[in-house]
Write a protein that holds these residues in place. Structure first.
Motif, short mmCIF file in Angstrom:
data_model
loop_
_atom_site.label_atom_id
_atom_site.label_comp_id
_atom_site.label_asym_id
_atom_site.label_seq_id
_atom_site.Cartn_x
_atom_site.Cartn_y
_atom_site.Cartn_z
N GLU A 231 -50.11 10.25 26.84
CA GLU A 231 -51.14 9.62 25.88
C GLU A 231 -50.71 10.08 24.62
O GLU A 231 -51.51 9.47 23.64
CB GLU A 231 -52.50 10.09 26.27
CG GLU A 231 -52.60 11.68 26.51
CD GLU A 231 -52.43 12.39 27.78
OE1 GLU A 231 -53.00 13.41 28.03
OE2 GLU A 231 -51.65 11.75 28.65
N ASP A 232 -50.09 11.02 24.46
CA ASP A 232 -49.68 11.50 22.84
C ASP A 232 -48.78 10.65 22.30
O ASP A 232 -48.39 10.76 21.08
CB ASP A 232 -49.22 12.88 22.94
CG ASP A 232 -50.30 13.89 23.35
OD1 ASP A 232 -51.48 13.54 23.15
OD2 ASP A 232 -49.88 15.10 23.56
N THR B 132 -47.79 7.72 20.51
CA THR B 132 -48.36 6.64 19.80
C THR B 132 -47.17 5.98 18.88
O THR B 132 -45.95 6.52 18.97
CB THR B 132 -49.66 7.16 18.89
OG1 THR B 132 -49.02 8.31 17.92
CG2 THR B 132 -50.67 7.75 19.71
N GLU B 133 -47.45 5.10 18.23
CA GLU B 133 -46.42 4.58 17.23
C GLU B 133 -46.00 5.40 16.55
O GLU B 133 -44.86 5.65 15.84
CB GLU B 133 -47.08 3.20 16.47
CG GLU B 133 -47.20 1.98 17.17
CD GLU B 133 -47.64 0.97 16.56
OE1 GLU B 133 -47.60 0.93 15.35
OE2 GLU B 133 -48.28 -0.19 17.24
N ARG C 95 -46.33 8.74 16.56
CA ARG C 95 -45.57 9.95 17.23
C ARG C 95 -44.02 9.42 17.52
O ARG C 95 -43.07 10.15 17.20
CB ARG C 95 -46.34 10.30 18.43
CG ARG C 95 -45.56 11.68 19.24
CD ARG C 95 -46.04 12.84 18.32
NE ARG C 95 -45.43 14.05 18.99
CZ ARG C 95 -46.10 14.98 19.91
NH1 ARG C 95 -47.57 14.40 19.94
NH2 ARG C 95 -45.84 15.95 20.31
#
Length: 247
Positions: A165-166, A168-169, A171
């Motif tokens: 879930e970490d 992201t775009e 990240r």
């Protein structure tokens, strides 16, 4: 009011990326060996770096050698690497003196040790400079870059350093070769070709594209300035209904 090069009320592009195309065709039209086109292309690099600094652009990214270029004749590859060595030996001190920060993106496989040392030395020497951030895409392919980023994310997930879930775009962008750089505002491609050629596919999502019909060796300061002016004349909406400034 429009000035000579665009709208003075709109910001100049902060980050310009360029696909330097047409060296071989420039040489062929003149009955010259392809290496002469590449040699003249180096002169265009010098002009463009100077023009970018004069325009107040803070980031310039140049597509110098694609990971697909390995399919070219061995002699041409050797010529290209020879020109790179000559460029660094001749120009690195001047670039450093002028405050240019050099960064190199792309895979490190298949490169001779002396090329790797030369690139690393250029990066190390100029790491504290701030006048212009010059990124050289060398042995670079965007799909390869994204695949390498995915591999590093998978490794970190395996070690428990990142949760699914970490991812992201933002990240994922931190795992790309361009981590820490702003996305390009403007892409320029020379020679009249209308494609990206596996260049910065992730980073160019909202860039403005300008295609010019001159071969790279004929890319002058005036052509560069007009491309920047064309960017200034456009309205960037980023998927919305009103323009947003990138200043």
């Amino acid at each position: 009011m429009d000035n000579k090069w665009g709208d003075a009320d709109r910001p100049v592009a902060r980050h310009v990326a360029i696909i330097m195309d047409g060296n071989g065709r420039w040489a062929a039209e003149r009955g010259l060996p392809r290496v002469e086109g590449h040699r003249q292309g180096v002169e265009s690099v010098r002009r463009t770096v100077e023009a970018a600094m004069e325009q107040g652009i803070t980031h310039l990214t140049l597509f110098s050698f694609s990971s697909e270029n390995w399919s070219r004749p061995k002699q041409e590859i050797n010529d290209l690497f020879g020109l790179l060595r000559r460029f660094v030996r001749r120009d690195l001190a001047e670039l450093h003196k002028n405050g240019v920060n050099i960064r190199v993106i792309g895979a490190r496989t298949n490169l001779d040790d002396d090329i790797l040392r030369m690139l690393n030395d250029a990066v190390e020497l100029t790491k504290d400079n701030t006048a212009l951030n010059l990124t050289i895409a060398f042995n670079y392919g965007s799909r390869d870059e994204i695949a390498r980023a995915a591999q590093r994310i998978a490794e970190d997930a395996k070690e428990g350093r990142v949760a699914p879930e970490d991812v992201t775009e933002e990240r994922l962008a931190d795992y790309l070769d361009t981590a820490g750089l702003p996305d390009p505002d403007l892409l320029i491609r020379t020679s009249g070709e209308l494609r990206l050629s596996n260049f910065l596919l992730w980073q160019l999502a909202y860039a403005e594209f300008v295609f010019v019909d001159v071969f790279w060796p004929d890319f002058t300061k005036e052509v560069f300035e007009e491309a920047v002016a064309e960017y200034q004349r456009r309205s960037r909406r980023f998927g919305g209904t009103s323009a947003r400034s990138t200043a």
